[in-house]
Design an enzyme around this catalytic site. Structure first.
Site, PDB file in Angstrom:
ATOM      1  N   ASP A 113       0.825  -1.210   0.000  1.00 24.56           N
ATOM      2  CA  ASP A 113       0.000   0.000   0.000  1.00 24.56           C
ATOM      3  C   ASP A 113       0.856   1.256   0.000  1.00 24.56           C
ATOM      4  O   ASP A 113       1.474   1.602   1.006  1.00 24.56           O
ATOM      5  CB  ASP A 113      -0.916   0.001   1.221  1.00 24.56           C
ATOM      6  CG  ASP A 113      -2.021   1.030   1.099  1.00 24.56           C
ATOM      7  OD1 ASP A 113      -2.034   1.779   0.111  1.00 24.56           O
ATOM      8  OD2 ASP A 113      -2.882   1.086   1.991  1.00 24.56           O
ATOM      9  N   ASP A 309      -2.615   5.459  -6.015  1.00 24.95           N
ATOM     10  CA  ASP A 309      -2.649   4.656  -4.795  1.00 24.95           C
ATOM     11  C   ASP A 309      -2.675   3.169  -5.122  1.00 24.95           C
ATOM     12  O   ASP A 309      -3.641   2.668  -5.695  1.00 24.95           O
ATOM     13  CB  ASP A 309      -3.875   5.040  -3.964  1.00 24.95           C
ATOM     14  CG  ASP A 309      -3.993   4.198  -2.711  1.00 24.95           C
ATOM     15  OD1 ASP A 309      -2.983   3.650  -2.267  1.00 24.95           O
ATOM     16  OD2 ASP A 309      -5.104   4.079  -2.179  1.00 24.95           O
TER      17      ASP A 309
END
Length: 643
Positions: A113, A309
């Site tokens: 992430d 992202d």
């Protein structure tokens, strides 16, 4: 953590290096493409996560300054840490990599992430943690574990005198626990030596974090607790990392921590660390079939701007941009429009395109995104579509309107089969189209990426996967008519004697699990037969957490076997796959006695109205559990102030 759109954390309470937001932006960076005298990158494999998670971006908070030990001198030679990625976007919604913590090491599957700055795993003392892929971390079993004491500036557990952290996410999931320091290893295929690092040891988790299959989070954002910042501060890697997600049907990929030689035709966009705490790019235009959408560049610059992202599944545009994109796409597509897989959502879907991903460009238009310096990244249909889960040969738009939020959020679907380099040292993000499922091999053996013009060349189709091991067959594998697989069995021969192999059975089992990207508990060695100077072994792979493998998961395992992707140490000699087979899931008692169960239920319904209502609501709940969902809007995470 199951997420429809993203995995960004909302940091409640903690050190700035524990959040999924940027807590502290370093004034200087040490990295980029490695040169003489600078440390080399670390490459890690990635894994896939579900598309039904929503992510929020944290806001920066005041930095926390930890007392650090003396750091080793800067590495004099470049080191590549290659790590594989596992999972995929549609099945799991995220990608994971394997991280080893402690001495002896304990393995964990962590969601990759770039929107998070915290790395954490479930702790053995956790009273409220879900049933994840691997056993929980046991600090007492590691001879190198040390708690982070309250002598540093942090939120402190007064009773235990240990630093603690707490994270709360927008979808109402949360993670909290204590901070510890231990040796972290990046796998036997990584050149980077194990390093001491601070991470979170969870004592409680809720929501999607509790329910997800992955063990925890690997935070790659900017912040003191970020694994990137810790490794860069130690001088063991350059200030850059790269991710490469597999295609629509294959999944997998690679991750590189540190700089790496970049392709000469890589496309770059400026990324301003001051503009936003998240990795952002300068998106100016979107073209469909070569025609520019009639939009002002400022539409992509609202609030946090355009955020990239890795923990978000889909893409989300501001209302004006989404409407223009949707209308233009629908004008270009001549296929029949059909309802989406879940009637609760107004997904835009089309049927009639067939199952071969490499042919989607014949039915769907080309899309280009243009950056501030006029550099252009071309998107294939797999970069903005996802497969309809109920209609064969149907696809749906994977780009949605971001509610009322003006932020543009680009998730993993946009960068399928694209090498993305987060060059933090030079404040830019690079993009290069390639076959990410094959990139791992090229990185591991050659150290350099090589082009793969069509990212869909090796995509799996639902044509024919046969147990035949003929090397002349095309690499288009599937399991005809088989959507659920109970057990996968295969026979292999090793060129080592059984008595030499016997003391290393446990190690061999762990290697098989690692190479097939499953848990060690899923691997069973059923039988050993001595054959001359070699050994014949029958193996079985069982599903974890359910009664079956999905078609995609089974195909992934079988493909790695057929294409001889297992990389075993020389001590085990050479191996040869002899045959493989799949077995359907075992039928449950209810399935075996379905008629009797239905009759019994009917009798109960007639006898008792209340029992009938219970059955009705129970059935609705079961149906809802498997329902596809995506969020109506994706917002940046917000890092909350300490409680």
């Amino acid at each position: 953590m199951a997420r429809s759109s993203s995995l960004l954390l909302v940091c409640l309470l903690l050190l700035p290096f524990a959040g999924q937001a940027v807590l502290r932006i370093p004034q200087s960076y040490a990295g980029g493409t490695p040169t003489a005298g600078t440390p080399a990158p670390m490459v890690l494999p990635l894994f896939y996560t579900p598309p039904n998670a929503t992510k929020q971006f944290p806001l920066p908070s005041q930095p926390i300054h930890l007392q650090r030990r003396e750091m080793p001198e800067k590495s004099s030679s470049a080191v590549n840490a290659h790590m594989r990625l596992y999972d995929d976007l549609l099945t799991n919604g995220y990608y994971t990599t394997r991280l080893l913590i402690g001495t002896p090491s304990q393995q964990f599957a962590l969601i990759v992430d770039s929107g998070s700055t915290a790395t954490y795993v479930p702790c053995s003392t956790c009273e409220q943690c879900g049933n994840h892929q691997d056993p929980r971390f046991q600090p007492d079993m590691s001879s190198t574990y040390e708690p982070v004491r309250c002598s540093v500036e942090c939120t402190c557990d007064v009773d235990n005198k240990q630093c603690i952290y707490e994270r709360q996410y927008a979808e109402m999931s949360s993670s909290s626990g204590v901070l510890g320091e231990d040796v972290i290893s990046f796998g036997i295929e990584s050149d980077l030596q194990p390093q001491r690092a601070v991470f979170g040891c969870e004592t409680s988790e809720t929501g999607d974090l509790f329910n997800q299959h992955a063990d925890g989070i690997l935070g790659l954002g900017r912040g003191q607790l970020s694994i990137m910042d810790q490794l860069v501060d130690k001088g063991v890697i350059s200030d850059s990392f790269s991710l490469c997600y597999g295609g629509m049907d294959i999944g997998g990929g690679a991750m590189v921590l540190g700089g790496m030689p970049l392709p000469p035709d890589m496309v770059f966009s400026r990324s301003d660390p001051v503009r936003s705490p998240y990795y952002n790019i300068e998106l100016k235009e979107i073209h469909v079939s070569g025609k520019r959408l009639d939009l002002s560049p400022s539409v992509f610059d609202g609030k946090h701007g355009t955020v990239l992202d890795s923990g978000t599944t889909f893409a989300y545009l501001p209302k004006e941009a989404f409407v223009a994109f949707k209308d233009t796409i629908m004008d270009e597509i001549q296929l029949k429009q059909i309802p989406g897989p879940d009637p609760s959502y107004k997904d835009i879907c089309f049927s009639g395109a067939g199952s071969d991903v490499s042919l989607l460009s014949e039915y769907f238009p080309a899309v280009d995104i243009v950056f501030g310096d006029k550099q252009k990244l071309s998107l294939f249909p797999e970069n903005y579509l996802f497969r309809h889960s109920k209609v064969r040969g149907a696809y749906c738009l994977g780009i949605f309107q971001n509610g009322k939020d003006p932020t543009t959020l680009l998730g993993g679907i946009i960068v399928r089969n694209t090498l993305v380099t987060y060059d933090r040292h030079n404040q830019r993000v690079g993009f290069w189209k390639t076959n990410c499922s094959e990139l791992w091999k090229r990185l591991h053996f050659n150290g350099l990426p090589s082009p793969a013009p069509s990212p869909s060349e090796n995509s799996f189709t639902s044509e024919n996967l046969s147990p035949s091991l003929s090397p002349s067959e095309p690499h288009n594998y599937s399991l005809p008519g088989q959507y659920r697989v109970g057990v996968i069995t295969f026979d292999i021969s090793l060129s080592v004697k059984y008595w030499d192999l016997k003391p290393h059975i446990i190690e061999f089992t762990e290697l098989i699990a690692h190479e097939l990207e499953v848990g060690v508990s899923q691997v069973r060695l059923i039988n050993f037969t001595s054959s001359g100077n070699g050994t014949l072994i029958k193996c079985a792979i069982f599903p974890s957490g359910s009664d079956f493998f999905s078609n995609t998961a089974a195909v992934g395992i079988i493909t790695r076997l057929i294409e001889h992707r297992l990389q075993l140490p020389a001590d085990f000699g050479n191996y040869h796959l002899l045959e493989w087979d799949v077995k359907p899931p075992k039928r449950s008692w209810k399935q075996e006695h379905l008629l009797g169960v239905l009759i019994s239920v009917a009798v109960i319904l007639l006898i008792s109205l209340s029992a009938g209502l219970v059955w009705h609501f129970w059935r609705q709940k079961l149906q809802a559990q498997g329902a596809y969902r995506h969020v109506e809007a994706a917002f940046p995470e917000q890092e909350l102030q300490p409680l």
